[in-house]
Design a protein around this motif. Structure first.
Motif, mmCIF file in Angstrom:
data_model
loop_
_atom_site.group_PDB
_atom_site.id
_atom_site.type_symbol
_atom_site.label_atom_id
_atom_site.label_comp_id
_atom_site.label_asym_id
_atom_site.label_seq_id
_atom_site.Cartn_x
_atom_site.Cartn_y
_atom_site.Cartn_z
ATOM 1 N N HIS A 153 51.419 37.136 44.297
ATOM 2 C CA HIS A 153 50.528 36.138 44.892
ATOM 3 C C HIS A 153 49.937 35.257 43.800
ATOM 4 O O HIS A 153 49.699 35.714 42.678
ATOM 5 C CB HIS A 153 49.404 36.828 45.670
ATOM 6 N N GLY A 154 49.714 33.992 44.134
ATOM 7 C CA GLY A 154 49.109 33.066 43.191
ATOM 8 C C GLY A 154 47.594 33.097 43.261
ATOM 9 O O GLY A 154 47.030 33.170 44.357
ATOM 10 N N ASP A 155 46.938 33.018 42.113
ATOM 11 C CA ASP A 155 45.467 33.058 42.131
ATOM 12 C C ASP A 155 44.860 31.724 42.562
ATOM 13 O O ASP A 155 43.651 31.620 42.768
ATOM 14 C CB ASP A 155 44.910 33.500 40.775
ATOM 15 N N SER A 156 45.711 30.678 42.728
ATOM 16 C CA SER A 156 45.224 29.370 43.185
ATOM 17 C C SER A 156 45.769 29.020 44.570
ATOM 18 O O SER A 156 45.849 27.846 44.932
ATOM 19 C CB SER A 156 45.619 28.286 42.172
ATOM 20 N N ASP A 157 46.150 30.046 45.335
ATOM 21 C CA ASP A 157 46.695 29.832 46.676
ATOM 22 C C ASP A 157 45.605 29.274 47.587
ATOM 23 O O ASP A 157 44.588 29.925 47.820
ATOM 24 C CB ASP A 157 47.235 31.153 47.234
ATOM 25 N N GLU A 158 45.822 28.048 48.080
ATOM 26 C CA GLU A 158 44.821 27.393 48.915
ATOM 27 C C GLU A 158 44.930 27.779 50.384
ATOM 28 O O GLU A 158 43.975 27.608 51.140
ATOM 29 C CB GLU A 158 44.942 25.870 48.763
ATOM 30 N N PRO A 186 48.974 33.599 37.564
ATOM 31 C CA PRO A 186 47.921 32.629 37.206
ATOM 32 C C PRO A 186 48.388 31.189 37.421
ATOM 33 O O PRO A 186 49.506 30.822 37.041
ATOM 34 C CB PRO A 186 47.678 32.904 35.716
ATOM 35 N N GLY A 187 47.529 30.411 38.069
ATOM 36 C CA GLY A 187 47.803 28.995 38.258
ATOM 37 C C GLY A 187 48.735 28.663 39.401
ATOM 38 O O GLY A 187 48.981 27.483 39.685
ATOM 39 N N ALA A 188 49.256 29.675 40.084
ATOM 40 C CA ALA A 188 50.212 29.425 41.171
ATOM 41 C C ALA A 188 49.481 29.194 42.495
ATOM 42 O O ALA A 188 48.548 29.923 42.834
ATOM 43 C CB ALA A 188 51.171 30.600 41.308
ATOM 44 N N ASP A 189 49.926 28.165 43.236
ATOM 45 C CA ASP A 189 49.389 27.944 44.575
ATOM 46 C C ASP A 189 50.367 28.510 45.604
ATOM 47 O O ASP A 189 51.269 29.264 45.245
ATOM 48 C CB ASP A 189 49.107 26.456 44.807
ATOM 49 N N HIS A 190 50.210 28.133 46.866
ATOM 50 C CA HIS A 190 51.030 28.767 47.903
ATOM 51 C C HIS A 190 52.504 28.361 47.831
ATOM 52 O O HIS A 190 53.380 29.120 48.259
ATOM 53 C CB HIS A 190 50.473 28.451 49.298
ATOM 54 N N VAL A 191 52.786 27.175 47.296
ATOM 55 C CA VAL A 191 54.179 26.721 47.246
ATOM 56 C C VAL A 191 54.853 27.069 45.923
ATOM 57 O O VAL A 191 56.060 26.849 45.767
ATOM 58 C CB VAL A 191 54.301 25.199 47.518
ATOM 59 N N PHE A 192 54.107 27.607 44.964
ATOM 60 C CA PHE A 192 54.679 28.039 43.677
ATOM 61 C C PHE A 192 55.514 26.928 43.041
ATOM 62 O O PHE A 192 56.634 27.151 42.581
ATOM 63 C CB PHE A 192 55.540 29.303 43.858
ATOM 64 N N ALA A 193 54.932 25.699 43.023
ATOM 65 C CA ALA A 193 55.677 24.516 42.593
ATOM 66 C C ALA A 193 56.361 24.684 41.243
ATOM 67 O O ALA A 193 57.503 24.277 41.061
ATOM 68 C CB ALA A 193 54.749 23.307 42.562
#
Length: 221
Positions: A153-158, A186-193
């Motif tokens: 999981h990303g810690d920046s998942d919105e 770290p730094g990953a959002d929901h789309v893991f760009a």
């Protein structure tokens, strides 16, 4: 990367299947994000996991849920999609009657479907859940969870706040005999760009270690 069409509960389903050259290779099924929010088997994270399992020597499939791409039928709120995933497993097992284990990997909505399938198919020996939507769906059905797995999981998942997933992991890890390896990106959002490659690294690391540990346990017996 052969295209396959196979029978699902609500019509034919479209998939991509890689057959391992190794005799008795394990199987992996990859499940994509939400069909109503642009999720398909060609999603970057889904495809990345598909490639990672190929590198690990698995026979692996990704497919489109009903109503997506060339798959027939229409979205069914998750219930029918569990049946789609079960049909995909049936197809893979028919092609590989002597497979050495079965893994399921899902991303977002696909993670939720994968965990549902885990409860219905005791032959599943390992799982990967990426960004499971723990704040949108009730994962209380995982009682007891049949086996341990990897959760990323990303810690920046919105869309799915990290604490919601941490709560799920903590609950699962209280169950006897279940160990969930929880890794926060770290730094990953929901789309893991920009984190798809990191997902692949974690997946390959976890699967290799798990398979090796089980082989050692069997040898010790």
């Amino acid at each position: 990367m052969p295209e396959v069409m196979f029978a699902g509960p609500d019509g034919r389903l479209e998939g991509r299947y890689h057959h391992s050259k190794e005799t008795g290779a394990p199987l992996a099924l990859i499940l994509h994000p939400h069909p109503l929010h642009g999720g398909t088997m060609n999603n970057r994270v889904t495809y990345t996991m598909y490639q990672a399992f190929q590198r690990l020597g698995f026979s692996v499939m990704r497919f489109n849920f009903r109503g997506v791409g060339r798959s027939q039928g229409r979205y069914d709120g998750g219930i029918g999609e569990i049946g789609d995933a079960a049909a995909a497993l049936d197809w893979m097992q028919a092609v590989n009657p002597n497979s050495g284990g079965l893994w399921i990997a899902g991303y977002s909505f696909g993670a939720f479907i994968g965990m549902q399938l885990l409860m219905r198919r005791p032959e599943i020996s390992g799982w990967i859940s990426v960004a499971p939507p723990a704040n949108h769906y009730d994962f209380g059905f995982l009682a007891p969870c049949p086996c341990g797995g990897l959760m990323l999981h990303g810690d920046s998942d919105e869309l799915v706040p990290e604490p919601a997933v941490k709560k799920l992991v903590d609950k699962l890890n209280t169950q006897k005999g279940v160990s969930v390896d929880y890794r926060i990106l770290p730094g990953a959002d929901h789309v893991f760009a920009s984190h798809a490659d990191v997902i692949a690294e974690h997946l390959e690391d976890y699967v290799r270690k798990t398979v090796a540990r089980r082989a050692m346990a069997l040898a010790a017996d």
